[in-house]
Scaffold this active site. Structure first.
Site, PDB file in Angstrom:
ATOM      1  N   ARG A 117       0.890  -1.175   0.000  1.00  0.00           N
ATOM      2  CA  ARG A 117       0.000   0.000   0.000  1.00  0.00           C
ATOM      3  C   ARG A 117       0.921   1.216   0.000  1.00  0.00           C
ATOM      4  NH1 ARG A 117      -5.394   1.549   3.418  1.00  0.00           N
ATOM      5  NH2 ARG A 117      -6.180   0.026   1.953  1.00  0.00           N
ATOM      6  N   HIS A 144      -7.409   0.861  -6.356  1.00  0.00           N
ATOM      7  CA  HIS A 144      -7.635   0.008  -5.183  1.00  0.00           C
ATOM      8  C   HIS A 144      -8.357  -1.253  -5.683  1.00  0.00           C
ATOM      9  CE1 HIS A 144      -7.931  -1.278  -1.195  1.00  0.00           C
ATOM     10  NE2 HIS A 144      -8.705  -0.370  -0.646  1.00  0.00           N
ATOM     11  N   GLN A 147     -10.301  -3.703  -3.283  1.00  0.00           N
ATOM     12  CA  GLN A 147     -11.600  -3.164  -2.865  1.00  0.00           C
ATOM     13  C   GLN A 147     -12.638  -3.392  -3.967  1.00  0.00           C
ATOM     14  OE1 GLN A 147     -12.326  -1.448   0.227  1.00  0.00           O
ATOM     15  NE2 GLN A 147     -14.373  -1.875  -0.509  1.00  0.00           N
ATOM     16  N   ASP A 239     -17.092   7.541  -1.272  1.00  0.00           N
ATOM     17  CA  ASP A 239     -15.834   7.362  -0.531  1.00  0.00           C
ATOM     18  C   ASP A 239     -15.460   8.743   0.016  1.00  0.00           C
ATOM     19  OD1 ASP A 239     -13.370   6.452   0.408  1.00  0.00           O
ATOM     20  OD2 ASP A 239     -12.416   6.354  -1.558  1.00  0.00           O
ATOM     21  N   CYS A 278     -16.509   2.190   0.863  1.00  0.00           N
ATOM     22  CA  CYS A 278     -15.405   1.255   1.145  1.00  0.00           C
ATOM     23  C   CYS A 278     -14.919   1.364   2.579  1.00  0.00           C
ATOM     24  CB  CYS A 278     -14.264   1.495   0.169  1.00  0.00           C
ATOM     25  SG  CYS A 278     -13.646   3.186   0.204  1.00  0.00           S
ATOM     26  N   ARG A 306     -14.360  -8.381   2.214  1.00  0.00           N
ATOM     27  CA  ARG A 306     -12.938  -8.201   1.878  1.00  0.00           C
ATOM     28  C   ARG A 306     -12.155  -9.489   2.191  1.00  0.00           C
ATOM     29  NH1 ARG A 306     -10.590  -3.127   1.584  1.00  0.00           N
ATOM     30  NH2 ARG A 306      -8.828  -4.369   0.825  1.00  0.00           N
TER      31      ARG A 306
HETATM   32  N1  NVA Z   1      -9.817   6.767  -1.444  1.00  0.00           N
HETATM   33  C1  NVA Z   1      -9.427   6.389  -0.105  1.00  0.00           C
HETATM   34  C2  NVA Z   1      -9.706   4.947   0.108  1.00  0.00           C
HETATM   35  C3  NVA Z   1      -9.402   4.452   1.503  1.00  0.00           C
HETATM   36  C4  NVA Z   1      -9.676   2.981   1.652  1.00  0.00           C
HETATM   37  C5  NVA Z   1      -7.964   6.707   0.115  1.00  0.00           C
HETATM   38  O1  NVA Z   1      -7.158   6.471  -0.786  1.00  0.00           O
HETATM   39  O2  NVA Z   1      -7.628   7.240   1.165  1.00  0.00           O
HETATM   40  N1   CP Z   2     -11.416   0.072   2.512  1.00  0.00           N
HETATM   41  C1   CP Z   2     -10.136  -0.043   2.922  1.00  0.00           C
HETATM   42  O1   CP Z   2      -9.217  -0.323   2.145  1.00  0.00           O
HETATM   43  O2   CP Z   2      -9.971   0.147   4.247  1.00  0.00           O
HETATM   44  P1   CP Z   2      -8.579   0.323   4.987  1.00  0.00           P
HETATM   45  O3   CP Z   2      -7.987   1.619   4.538  1.00  0.00           O
HETATM   46  O4   CP Z   2      -8.940   0.305   6.445  1.00  0.00           O
HETATM   47  O5   CP Z   2      -7.674  -0.825   4.613  1.00  0.00           O
END
Ligand code: NVA
Ligand code: CP
Length: 322
Positions: A117, A144, A147, A239, A278, A306
């Protein structure tokens, strides 16, 4: 209604085993369908797959916060009999300037896989390109895919993953909406994006998705009027408006305000419309608690799924006989 999952015993020659899972761009319609069927199998008969990752060492390198992705992968790897190593990025030599290329060579000496990540998608690509281990994108600024895969599974569980589905994304167009758009376009399902003109997907992303849509027969619509965007929708998805790594912006929040999912806006959707997110949610910003905690919300089902989608992906990537 015709569910878009496929039989797990289908002719495997149409399902190509891939090394990495960086973006759904690299996956065909049939491969996505296969992963959806496998997710469903994991939910129904998960224990049949115990031990499928025996002897596999998979590391998790997270440069951004995570609750769901980290926990679901760690539990999935453990349930499948593999070994998960969570790497504290601040203690790795990467933080002292060791290159990604050099680190990737070292990772491949000890590991079978890496869940990453990070910020720039390019970094995940470099890890994948410089090593022969499987790299899974656990979220980058662009995509993502874990997700999106899991969400497609949730929608298919509801019996709604069909050409007739009216799916509306609302708010900021980001990594999650990019991955959902790609998934829907590959499956030939329409998607509407309800967003202000400043926060639409990038031109490259739109051109790419429209290219696939032309072949698969789906349509991507950009709608700047929130009422029009949600009118008659079966599913509305949102989101956070400020993603991890984005600059806080009062202007963005002001411009996206009309796209907040609240009771008033939800009235324009179908009476039984489902609301997806999400998570984590920024309550009272992109969605009100009144909606998030209402009977329309399926966010907890999404979060639970998930685990099954992650297990399916791990078995597909790491198990010799999938
Ligand atoms: N769009 C958000 C998703 C978090 C799971 C982010 O990248 O922070
Ligand atoms: N939806 C999601 O990816 O959650 P986290 O950021 O908690 O992993």
């Amino acid at each position: 209604m015709h569910d878009l999952k496929i039989d797990l015993e289908t002719d495997k020659s149409i399902i190509k085993k891939k090394k990495d899972f960086l973006t759904l761009k690299d996956y065909s319609k049939e491969e996505i369908q296969y992963l959806l069927s496998l997710s469903s199998e994991m939910k129904k008969n998960g224990s049949l797959y115990d031990g499928k990752l025996k002897g596999k060492n998979i590391a998790m390198l997270f440069e951004k916060h995570s609750t769901r992705t980290r926990l679901s992968f760690e539990v999935a790897i453990s349930q499948l009999g593999g070994n998960c190593i969570y790497l504290d990025v601040s203690s790795l030599q990467i933080k002292r300037g060791e290159t990604i290329e050099d680190s990737a060579k070292i990772f491949e000496m000890y590991l079978d896989g890496l869940v990453i990540r990070t910020f720039e998608h390019q970094k995940a690509q470099t890890f994948a390109g410089c090593s022969n281990i499987s790299v899974i994108n656990g979220l980058t600024d662009l995509y993502h895919p874990c997700q999106a895969l899991s969400d497609l599974f949730t929608i298919s569980e509801l019996g709604l993953l069909d050409k007739d589905l009216k799916f509306t994304w609302l708010g900021d167009c980001n990594n999650v909406s990019n991955s959902l758009m790609i998934g829907f376009a590959k499956l030939g399902i329409d998607i509407s994006l309800g967003c202000s003109p400043e926060y639409v997907p990038s031109r490259d992303m739109l051109e790419y998705v429209m290219g696939i849509s032309e072949k698969s027969g789906s349509r991507i619509k950009l709608i700047h009027d929130p009422v029009e965007a949600v009118s008659g929708a079966d599913i509305i998805y949102t989101d956070v408006w400020i993603s991890m790594g984005d600059k806080d912006s009062e202007e963005k929040i002001r411009k996206l305000q009309p796209f907040q999912i609240n009771k008033k806006l939800l009235k324009y959707a179908r009476p039984e419309a489902r609301v997806m997110h999400c998570l984590p949610a920024h309550r009272e910003q992109e969605i009100t608690s009144e909606v998030l905690d209402s009977k329309h919300s399926i966010v907890w089902q999404q979060a639970e799924n998930r685990l099954y989608a992650q297990k399916a992906l791990l078995v597909y990537l790491f198990s010799e006989n999938m």
